[in-house]
Enzyme design. Structure first.
Site, PDB file in Angstrom:
ATOM      1  N   TYR A  56      43.503  39.232  46.059  1.00 21.19           N
ATOM      2  CA  TYR A  56      42.884  39.931  47.183  1.00 21.19           C
ATOM      3  C   TYR A  56      41.859  39.045  47.866  1.00 21.19           C
ATOM      4  O   TYR A  56      41.155  38.279  47.217  1.00 21.19           O
ATOM      5  CB  TYR A  56      42.201  41.215  46.696  1.00 21.19           C
ATOM      6  CG  TYR A  56      43.173  42.249  46.197  1.00 21.19           C
ATOM      7  CD1 TYR A  56      43.781  43.142  47.076  1.00 21.19           C
ATOM      8  CD2 TYR A  56      43.505  42.329  44.852  1.00 21.19           C
ATOM      9  CE1 TYR A  56      44.686  44.083  46.622  1.00 21.19           C
ATOM     10  CE2 TYR A  56      44.407  43.270  44.387  1.00 21.19           C
ATOM     11  CZ  TYR A  56      44.996  44.149  45.272  1.00 21.19           C
ATOM     12  OH  TYR A  56      45.896  45.069  44.824  1.00 21.19           O
ATOM     13  N   GLU A  57      41.773  39.209  49.180  1.00 20.96           N
ATOM     14  CA  GLU A  57      40.846  38.428  49.997  1.00 20.96           C
ATOM     15  C   GLU A  57      39.398  38.558  49.511  1.00 20.96           C
ATOM     16  O   GLU A  57      38.564  37.701  49.764  1.00 20.96           O
ATOM     17  CB  GLU A  57      40.945  38.922  51.445  1.00 20.96           C
ATOM     18  CG  GLU A  57      40.414  37.966  52.472  1.00 20.96           C
ATOM     19  CD  GLU A  57      40.664  38.482  53.882  1.00 20.96           C
ATOM     20  OE1 GLU A  57      40.370  39.660  54.141  1.00 20.96           O
ATOM     21  OE2 GLU A  57      41.172  37.718  54.706  1.00 20.96           O
ATOM     22  N   SER A  58      39.101  39.646  48.816  1.00 26.00           N
ATOM     23  CA  SER A  58      37.736  39.864  48.349  1.00 26.00           C
ATOM     24  C   SER A  58      37.386  38.991  47.142  1.00 26.00           C
ATOM     25  O   SER A  58      36.218  38.898  46.768  1.00 26.00           O
ATOM     26  CB  SER A  58      37.561  41.335  47.969  1.00 26.00           C
ATOM     27  OG  SER A  58      38.545  41.695  47.011  1.00 26.00           O
TER      28      SER A  58
END
Lengths: 305, 260, 305, 260
Positions: B57-59
């Site tokens: 995930y981009e996070s």
């Protein structure tokens, strides 16, 4: 230090202010205090310009925005931001558009006092035609085909002040964050001054029991502000969950200027500080965002016998 | 809810797109996905055609084991119990630019025949008709993933356009024109409500390779804003199987957060 | 995977091998297995080339060394390394000399697939006259005085394999390190293949109780080797302390070629594996390096209610 | 051991150098120090003239509270109970190059009148008479600390030389000649067994500013390999006070690990 003192000491009209926290630990309460104190002509630097930025825009604090995502998370639009950019209503907004990694690299360059930071993005993008910050450098080493290789670079960002929210810090500013740690350390090191807002200030022993958890050491921090629930409507891992309903509501609120201004009056201008905002939301509300326990297992740092 | 009932419910567009996208992930190891259709597709693929698949995930979350279906890429339930949570410099620098992503998922307001994407503005950048969110990490996902899948719910000439209003996220063809070497092959699959467009790599344009049952090649051509190339043989997309739908509805999104 | 299998699968004659661990968690046992398997013509990349490098040199495994510190910690000299460099005895050693941050930046560039990495070192140093890797780039942004600004850069390093030692990992390779974490993550991400040697392989639940402790995620790891006490004579925070006596002894051992070769025979060639080396040292010895307990306090990651 | 006895022990050279160096740290906030004399000096300064002083170690440790005197910059006792432990990219990139170090301590085999240092070789780099350890982080400490203190036990013409065999670690004067902008002022203090040399900043050479009791200016000149500049007034270094020695011996290094 209180939030009021911190904002009054470290945020001045015309400053470049970085507010970081990627979905997690967004320094909303600090943004609200900037609004209360009526700061003007700020350059706001924030990767994901979301609700708190829309609020600061609506309050007239911001003339320039540096960002890589201007939207209300996945929940819709930012009404004030769109009015400012699409119609210069009520006034224009200077916007410097980057991608996420471009912003990260600007913080990396800032934190490391580098004149630029290279990255493998932007080749062929129209972003470089609207953003003079995106430039190219030729590598002094031959590329894989033996020919000279070009790569884009971004300039450092060195905010006058960076404000972040964190779970906890000790009195001297050693700051511990868990869950998503984002780009907070880089944003703090890039800044001239740094304000860390925390859910709680803890005893030295708590921090020192786990020095690897310290994302930002005290020497990089100028003020520590205790402000529980100061990241609402975003979340603080292990403290309270995200207020998804408010994110969904914001598109509607911000679409209508009057409604937005009424919201600001009720929740920012007419609250003395974040404690009043928190108590106005009420205990039942906070119970709905409460989280249960999932404790990390301890590790042994060892003790000389 | 029994299996019987579940499968008999009428299929939604989200379900169809998720299932079709999941099949394209066969055998892949890492996927960079946002929340919504990409996560549904990846989670389903993990249960079917790509058992070793890891969603990044981009996070910063790697190897999530969420107790509930996440509502954002940064949802607290993705973090608790995850295998690793990385800082953004590590995620974008080491994982993404470092070349560890097999497939990146992207969406866009506009796409052109080379797979270049616009997520910045409709109209002029300086005085746009609509200001869109911008790149986020899309520029990096495109430049660094081995290949990119685009899921576009809407397939019409305004979205599938001859000329983008603004190119936020260039594919490798545009990068090479400027003398910058891209690390991935750019968009290789575009999955829409009408069918599937595909592209093998640099120098090739998107080509229609499959249509959903009941959709004609002409319909897709009419809804595409450029003169769409068509494969010699256009397949008909196999409809979601009962098992695929059951897994999607019972295991992946039982509360129908995204399958509405 | 056993250490024997890991070295045999991932380290080949002629390879570039990075061994990292800054004083803490030095992958000594892996170095010894490379010696046992008689690898030749290796390029070794290691910031602090210390005892394990001296041993690999003495065993004839290494023809090229890339390093920023070639000494026996603060305890003295490396005898074999000095013979190789000062007298080409028994054969020359190609040496690429960097500073610590130069090496760190090479790993950073390697991990990020950048063609170069800028740093504010080397201006005026003779190092650039003996190391062609140190080059300059002109920033495309004006310097503080408005004039063009020059900065040194280093090239990426992308080892064929990086080997590190860590406290623990799960079966799939999610690796957790605490205490000094050094440059291990960057060295692993820079490499084509990565071998992680650990004090213990733990259950998934242990790792997942604290995802921020994972310094290297599974997708970057090709083999996990359980090898308790594999970092001796260096230390593993919370597991065993540093063997300072051995560091002090090494200057003497290595000064004399025969004594060094006798040491290698006794402790490396004549031990089948690291388990034998450990048991040969004996329980009393290990008790002298034992450490007590100093547990981190848990943090709450939270659970949705 | 009573205070009386402690102070009456004859003073060692290490003690003298540690005390003198500690005084130079008055009011400083952060010091980058290796183990040995620099740590002793910094620890003593923390108890006397620089109560807010934090020692940052090259290994990544900030705000250490060791249970025992550390034997290396990476000693396990520095980590347990520390306020922060940083990765090397963060330590060198954000803390050191980021400009957070007030004073860096360095040693060297050779130093010249501009404060340039050699820690690489005696003789030719290609075929050295003695191969020394090299830079470590010294190049970075010099380039990025606000100022640098050098502690040299040995003060003789071979160490204090007109021309270095090799310049590992250049001061800002050499950097500027090459068109590279340094961030610090380079060496400002050299503390030796004979006295103290000082330098104000770029463009200035080291100058003798103080001698230890019983040492003459001529003695220092004779033991310096270049024509040593001498301050108009050369002070005599105040000998360590009873209190300084007591703190050093009882609080800082009670086991006399480094004070031997």
């Amino acid at each position: 230090m209180t939030m009021r003192e911190a904002i009054s000491s470290f945020v001045h009209d015309g400053d470049t202010v970085a507010l970081e926290g990627f979905t997690h630990l967004i320094p909303t309460a600090a943004g609200h205090e900037i609004i209360r104190q009526g700061r003007r002509d700020l350059t706001v630097v924030r990767m994901t310009a979301d609700i708190v930025v829309d609020q600061m825009l609506a309050a007239g604090c911001v003339t320039r925005l540096v960002s890589s995502f201007v939207g209300n998370s996945s929940a819709g639009s930012l009404g004030e931001l769109r009015r400012r950019i699409e119609k210069a209503d009520p006034e224009p907004l200077v916007f410097e558009e980057y991608s996420h990694y471009g912003m990260i690299c600007r913080y990396l360059a800032g934190a490391q006092r580098l004149p630029f930071y290279p990255l493998r993005s932007y080749g062929g993008s129209d972003l470089s035609s609207v953003n003079d910050g995106l430039r190219k450098v030729t590598s002094p080493y031959p590329g894989p085909d033996g020919e000279p290789e070009q790569v884009y670079v971004v300039p450092p960002v060195n905010p006058d002040v960076t404000i972040i929210h964190a779970q906890r810090a000790d009195r001297s500013g050693n700051t511990q964050i868990w869950g998503l740690t984002g780009v907070q350390a880089e944003a703090v090191y890039a800044a001239d001054k740094a304000v860390v807002v925390v859910e709680e200030i803890v005893d030295d022993e708590v921090v020192r029991s786990d020095p690897n958890r310290t994302v930002i050491p005290a020497h990089a921090v100028d003020a520590v502000v205790a402000c529980p629930r100061g990241a609402h409507p975003s979340f603080a891992q292990g403290y309270y969950d995200r207020d998804n309903a408010f994110y969904r509501a914001w598109s509607g609120i911000s679409k209508d200027r009057e409604q937005l201004q009424a919201w600001l009056k009720e929740w920012v201008y007419d609250t003395a500080d974040h404690a009043e905002y928190v108590s106005k939301l009420g205990e039942e509300f906070w119970n709905s965002l409460a989280v249960g326990e999932a404790l990390s297992l301890p590790v042994n740092y060892g003790r000389r016998l | 809810m029994s299996t019987e009932t579940t499968v008999n419910t009428e299929m939604t567009s989200s379900e169809r797109l998720s299932v079709v996208a999941s099949r394209e992930l066969a055998g892949r190891r890492t996927v960079f996905a946002g929340i919504g259709l990409p996560t549904l597709a990846a989670s389903l693929a993990h249960l079917t055609v790509a058992p070793r698949l890891e969603i990044v995930y981009e996070s910063g979350v790697c190897g999530a084991h969420p107790s509930h279906l996440p509502e954002t890429i940064a949802d607290a339930v993705l973090i608790t119990g995850a295998e690793a949570v990385l800082s953004m410099p590590a995620l974008f620098g080491y994982v993404l630019q470092g070349g560890h992503i097999d497939v990146g998922f992207l969406g866009a307001a506009q796409i052109d025949k080379w797979g270049n994407l616009n997520t910045s503005v409709i109209g002029d950048w300086d005085a746009p008709k609509v200001r869109l969110p911008g790149s986020g990490g899309a520029v990096e996902v495109m430049a660094n993933s081995r290949e990119v899948f685009v899921v576009m719910r809407r397939h019409d000439p305004r979205s599938f356009t001859e000329k983008l209003d603004f190119c936020t996220t260039p594919g490798p063809d545009r990068a090479l024109e400027e003398g910058v070497r891209p690390l991935g092959t750019g968009v290789t699959r575009v999955i829409t409500e009408l069918g599937i467009l595909a592209r093998e790599g640099v120098g090739e344009e998107l080509k229609l390779v499959a249509v959903h049952p009941g959709v004609t090649v002409d319909q897709v051509r009419e809804n595409t804003g450029w003169d769409l190339a068509v494969a010699d043989t256009v397949e008909t997309v196999q409809p979601p199987s009962a098992e695929e739908l059951r897994l999607l509805r019972e295991d992946v999104d039982p509360d129908r957060v995204y399958l509405r």
